[in-house]
Design a protein around this motif. Structure first.
Motif, mmCIF file in Angstrom:
data_model
loop_
_atom_site.group_PDB
_atom_site.id
_atom_site.type_symbol
_atom_site.label_atom_id
_atom_site.label_comp_id
_atom_site.label_asym_id
_atom_site.label_seq_id
_atom_site.Cartn_x
_atom_site.Cartn_y
_atom_site.Cartn_z
ATOM 1 N N TRP A 168 0.842 -1.198 0.000
ATOM 2 C CA TRP A 168 0.000 0.000 0.000
ATOM 3 C C TRP A 168 0.882 1.255 0.000
ATOM 4 O O TRP A 168 0.637 2.193 -0.759
ATOM 5 N N LEU B 294 -4.851 -0.316 4.399
ATOM 6 C CA LEU B 294 -5.698 -1.054 3.463
ATOM 7 C C LEU B 294 -6.077 -2.370 4.137
ATOM 8 O O LEU B 294 -5.237 -3.235 4.336
ATOM 9 N N ARG C 33 -9.392 -5.879 -0.025
ATOM 10 C CA ARG C 33 -9.588 -5.593 -1.454
ATOM 11 C C ARG C 33 -10.488 -6.689 -1.989
ATOM 12 O O ARG C 33 -10.026 -7.704 -2.464
ATOM 13 N N TRP D 16 -12.708 -1.576 -1.892
ATOM 14 C CA TRP D 16 -11.548 -1.616 -1.016
ATOM 15 C C TRP D 16 -11.924 -0.919 0.287
ATOM 16 O O TRP D 16 -12.583 0.123 0.285
#
Length: 164
Positions: A37, A59, A62, A67
């Motif tokens: 990320w 993050l 996903r 996301w």
């Protein structure tokens, strides 16, 4: 009648495309996501508050085109629909598919790109201080002149390749 001005060369325009960067390989396991990320953000065409928002986010998932980012409660002031749309647009452009973002808040976000960079800066600063403490010339100055090393004065070099 005046003639139209000649068009400039396509490559001379300030918005001419840069040399393409090879796509960033997807992380192979969860342990790689934080570093992935952070590296991805360096490739996205975002700046200002949108970059700050992304650098302070983790993050989390996903899944297909949705996301999920996690931010600490203190960074909620960075988030609004326009900024999320700008970040999602930059991600969509990079991956050539539509990506939507959702945000979850927690007391501590975790290993954000900003937190990782700060930890790296602190480690490098500690190493620099240790190097100075062990330097023979500095030790000689301390011994000869009863000097002391002001460790708080150790500052990062501008443009240092090591992120300090």
């Amino acid at each position: 009648e005046p003639e139209p001005a000649p068009a400039g060369e396509p490559d001379s325009s300030p918005s001419a495309p840069r040399e393409p960067i090879a796509p960033l390989p997807e992380p192979r396991h969860d342990g790689e996501v934080s570093a992935w990320w952070a590296a991805l953000l360096e490739r996205l065409a975002v700046d200002g508050t949108v970059r700050n928002l992304a650098r302070n986010a983790v993050l989390v998932s996903r899944e297909d085109n949705v996301w999920t980012l996690r931010l600490s409660n203190g960074h909620d002031v960075l988030v609004n629909r326009q900024r999320l749309d700008e970040l999602a647009g930059a991600l969509s452009n990079y991956f050539q598919r539509r990506i939507q973002l959702q945000v979850h808040y927690e007391a501590e976000a975790g290993d954000t790109p900003e937190a990782l960079a700060e930890a790296r800066r602190q480690q490098q600063l500690a190493e620099a201080r240790e190097t100075l403490r062990n330097d023979a010339v500095i030790q000689q100055l301390i011994s000869t002149f009863d000097a002391r090393l002001d460790e708080e004065s150790v500052k990062p070099r501008v443009g240092d390749d090591h992120g300090l």
